[in-house]
Motif scaffolding. Structure first.
Motif, short mmCIF file in Angstrom:
data_model
loop_
_atom_site.label_atom_id
_atom_site.label_comp_id
_atom_site.label_asym_id
_atom_site.label_seq_id
_atom_site.Cartn_x
_atom_site.Cartn_y
_atom_site.Cartn_z
N ASN A 168 0.82 -1.21 0.00
CA ASN A 168 0.00 0.00 0.00
C ASN A 168 0.86 1.26 0.00
OD1 ASN A 168 -2.45 -1.26 -0.09
ND2 ASN A 168 -2.87 -1.11 2.10
N GLU A 169 1.93 1.26 0.80
CA GLU A 169 2.80 2.44 0.86
C GLU A 169 3.45 2.71 -0.49
OE1 GLU A 169 5.59 1.62 3.92
OE2 GLU A 169 4.13 1.73 5.55
N TYR A 170 3.76 1.65 -1.23
CA TYR A 170 4.43 1.79 -2.52
C TYR A 170 3.48 2.19 -3.65
CZ TYR A 170 8.87 -0.38 -1.00
OH TYR A 170 10.07 -0.67 -0.40
N LEU A 171 2.16 2.01 -3.46
CA LEU A 171 1.22 2.23 -4.55
C LEU A 171 0.24 3.37 -4.32
CD1 LEU A 171 0.35 -1.43 -5.63
CD2 LEU A 171 1.90 0.19 -6.74
N ASN A 172 -0.12 3.65 -3.08
CA ASN A 172 -1.10 4.71 -2.82
C ASN A 172 -0.46 6.08 -2.97
OD1 ASN A 172 -2.88 2.66 -2.24
ND2 ASN A 172 -2.86 2.97 -0.03
N HIS A 243 4.63 -1.71 -11.97
CA HIS A 243 4.04 -0.98 -13.09
C HIS A 243 4.27 -1.66 -14.45
CE1 HIS A 243 2.75 2.04 -10.34
NE2 HIS A 243 3.99 2.25 -9.92
N GLU A 244 5.49 -2.08 -14.74
CA GLU A 244 5.71 -2.77 -16.03
C GLU A 244 5.12 -4.18 -16.02
OE1 GLU A 244 9.17 -2.50 -18.40
OE2 GLU A 244 9.93 -0.72 -17.37
N LEU A 245 5.25 -4.88 -14.90
CA LEU A 245 4.67 -6.22 -14.80
C LEU A 245 3.21 -6.19 -14.34
CD1 LEU A 245 7.61 -8.31 -13.29
CD2 LEU A 245 7.06 -7.84 -15.68
N LEU A 246 2.69 -4.99 -14.07
CA LEU A 246 1.28 -4.79 -13.70
C LEU A 246 0.88 -5.49 -12.41
CD1 LEU A 246 -0.44 -5.06 -17.23
CD2 LEU A 246 0.44 -3.02 -16.05
N MET A 247 1.84 -5.71 -11.52
CA MET A 247 1.49 -6.34 -10.25
C MET A 247 0.68 -5.41 -9.35
SD MET A 247 2.38 -9.41 -10.45
CE MET A 247 1.84 -9.79 -8.79
N ARG A 248 0.60 -4.14 -9.70
CA ARG A 248 -0.25 -3.23 -8.94
C ARG A 248 -1.72 -3.63 -9.04
NH1 ARG A 248 0.98 -0.34 -13.67
NH2 ARG A 248 -0.87 0.32 -14.87
N GLU A 249 -2.06 -4.43 -10.06
CA GLU A 249 -3.44 -4.85 -10.25
C GLU A 249 -3.83 -6.01 -9.34
OE1 GLU A 249 -3.88 -5.65 -14.41
OE2 GLU A 249 -3.45 -3.57 -15.00
N GLU A 253 -1.34 -10.79 -4.35
CA GLU A 253 -0.36 -11.66 -4.99
C GLU A 253 1.03 -11.01 -5.00
OE1 GLU A 253 1.13 -15.06 -7.06
OE2 GLU A 253 -0.51 -14.65 -5.68
N ALA A 254 1.06 -9.70 -5.18
CA ALA A 254 2.34 -8.99 -5.14
C ALA A 254 3.00 -9.17 -3.78
CB ALA A 254 2.13 -7.51 -5.44
N GLY A 255 2.23 -9.03 -2.73
CA GLY A 255 2.76 -9.21 -1.38
C GLY A 255 3.26 -10.62 -1.16
N ARG A 256 2.54 -11.60 -1.68
CA ARG A 256 2.95 -13.01 -1.51
C ARG A 256 4.26 -13.27 -2.23
NH1 ARG A 256 3.58 -17.55 -3.70
NH2 ARG A 256 3.08 -16.74 -5.78
N ILE A 257 4.39 -12.79 -3.45
CA ILE A 257 5.61 -12.99 -4.24
C ILE A 257 6.82 -12.34 -3.54
CG2 ILE A 257 6.78 -12.35 -6.39
CD1 ILE A 257 4.05 -12.65 -7.79
N LEU A 258 6.64 -11.11 -3.09
CA LEU A 258 7.75 -10.38 -2.49
C LEU A 258 8.19 -11.01 -1.18
CD1 LEU A 258 6.52 -6.77 -3.28
CD2 LEU A 258 8.52 -7.90 -4.27
N THR A 259 7.24 -11.43 -0.36
CA THR A 259 7.59 -12.05 0.92
C THR A 259 8.26 -13.40 0.71
OG1 THR A 259 5.68 -10.96 1.91
CG2 THR A 259 6.72 -12.70 3.19
N ASN A 260 7.80 -14.12 -0.29
CA ASN A 260 8.43 -15.40 -0.61
C ASN A 260 9.87 -15.21 -1.07
OD1 ASN A 260 8.26 -18.39 -1.16
ND2 ASN A 260 8.65 -17.68 -3.25
N ALA A 261 10.11 -14.13 -1.82
CA ALA A 261 11.46 -13.87 -2.34
C ALA A 261 12.38 -13.28 -1.29
CB ALA A 261 11.36 -12.92 -3.54
#
Length: 361
Positions: A168-172, A243-249, A253-261
């Protein structure tokens, strides 16, 4: 009116530590969590915190509520606290949640105090103190970075904080004051370089960190903004990801991917960099507050920097309300909390005792 009975909702790392610090400060603490926790040094009630009927029953006999729940549960939790006439505290950086709580505060019997964490929270208390030394403030720049001490990979990060909150901090959109005008700007912009004790970091806009400060200082400060600090190269990669990979949509799922990585680490550091510029007695001056906070031991256990700085911030505020040095009713803005009194509390003193870096006492 003094109080002693506090219920802590959500007993993750931050919530559990906050409950311990409250107990150490003389409060009667009850933990409430959906998981059955054993060996806690305070009573724990196991219930579904999203079930308002069950939570209402669990809060009977309490005088205050500290919510350490995910931000999306705080609207219901604050509404229930308001209905029951309890003091309410939380750590949220979510603006709509804070706006809801402000509305509740208009008719509250107790104090409604959201945004009592690190940013918003501690950083706003520091910023207000810096600004108070000037006759006229031309700029107030507030920066916080919660980082791994030993970063790996090009992202140079570890998700020691809620992935929902970080996304949220990165997108709002981010509220700022620029050239005397209150406005919204995009997150992950206005990139700058900052050095702390010889370490190079980058800083960029993120949402929520100022809390209510833009409203408070409109017409009083010409330029006011908040940025998150990361290791160099981080913001470019995150812009690509969202933005390029459209993970903001798909934020979940973005949070899951980042935490896993980039899972949490035990050896982290919190950097705080606040700077004010303006005039004192007709002379242009600059004042800074720059600190690094590392993990510490509390009650014989090692605690991460992000956990103890966040927990200590809200517990210090609760101590001040109990002791009568902050209001007991209405809405509390972080910038109205006096830094000196805050640091004199049992828990707030940890910020002085545990600080390193420029200006540490």
């Amino acid at each position: 009116m003094s109080f002693e009975r506090v219920a802590v909702l959500g007993l993750g790392k931050v919530g559990h530590l906050a409950a311990e610090l409250l107990k150490d400060a003389g409060f009667s603490v009850t933990g409430i969590d959906a998981r059955g926790l054993k060996d806690a040094p305070f009573p724990v009630k196991t219930l579904d915190v999203s079930d308002m009927a069950a939570l209402r029953k669990g809060l009977e006999g309490q005088q205050a509520v500290l919510s350490c729940l995910p931000y999306h549960l705080n609207i219901d939790a604050s509404t229930l606290a308001h209905e029951m006439g309890l003091h309410y505290f939380d750590l949220t950086e979510d603006v709509p949640t804070t706006n809801h709580i402000r509305k509740l505060a208009e008719t509250s019997k107790g104090l409604m105090a959201p945004q009592c964490g690190l940013a918003p929270g501690f950083i706003g208390i520091i910023g207000a103190d810096l600004a108070s030394h000037f006759d006229k403030v031309r700029s107030l720049r507030l920066r916080v970075g919660a980082l791994p001490q030993h970063p790996t990979g090009t992202l140079g990060y570890a998700f020691n904080w809620s992935p929902e909150g970080v996304v949220n901090e990165y997108l709002n959109d981010c509220e700022v004051i620029e050239d005397g005008q209150r406005k919204l700007v995009s997150a992950m912009e206005w990139v700058e370089t900052i050095h702390i004790d010889g370490l190079q970091l980058e800083a960029f806009t993120t949402s929520g960190g100022l809390g209510t400060m833009c409203e408070t200082y409109l017409g009083k400060i010409d330029n006011l903004d908040y940025k998150t600090m990361r290791f160099p190269g981080h913001v470019k990669l995150m812009n690509f990801f969202f933005h390029e990979l459209l993970m903001r949509e798909n934020r979940a799922e973005a949070g899951r991917i980042l935490t896993n990585a980039k899972p949490p680490v035990d050896e982290d550091v919190v950097y705080v960099h606040a700077a004010a510029e303006g005039h004192i007695d007709g002379q242009l001056k600059r004042k800074e507050f720059v600190r690094a906070y590392y993990p510490i031991a509390v009650n014989g256990r090692a605690r991460t920097a992000i956990a103890w700085t966040t927990s200590a911030s809200v517990v210090a505020v609760i101590e001040m309300v109990r002791d009568g040095s902050l209001p007991a009713q209405g809405f509390l803005r972080q910038e109205d909390i006096p830094l000196a009194a805050y640091l004199r509390t049992r828990t707030g003193s940890l910020y002085d005792k545990s600080a390193t870096g420029a200006g540490a006492r």
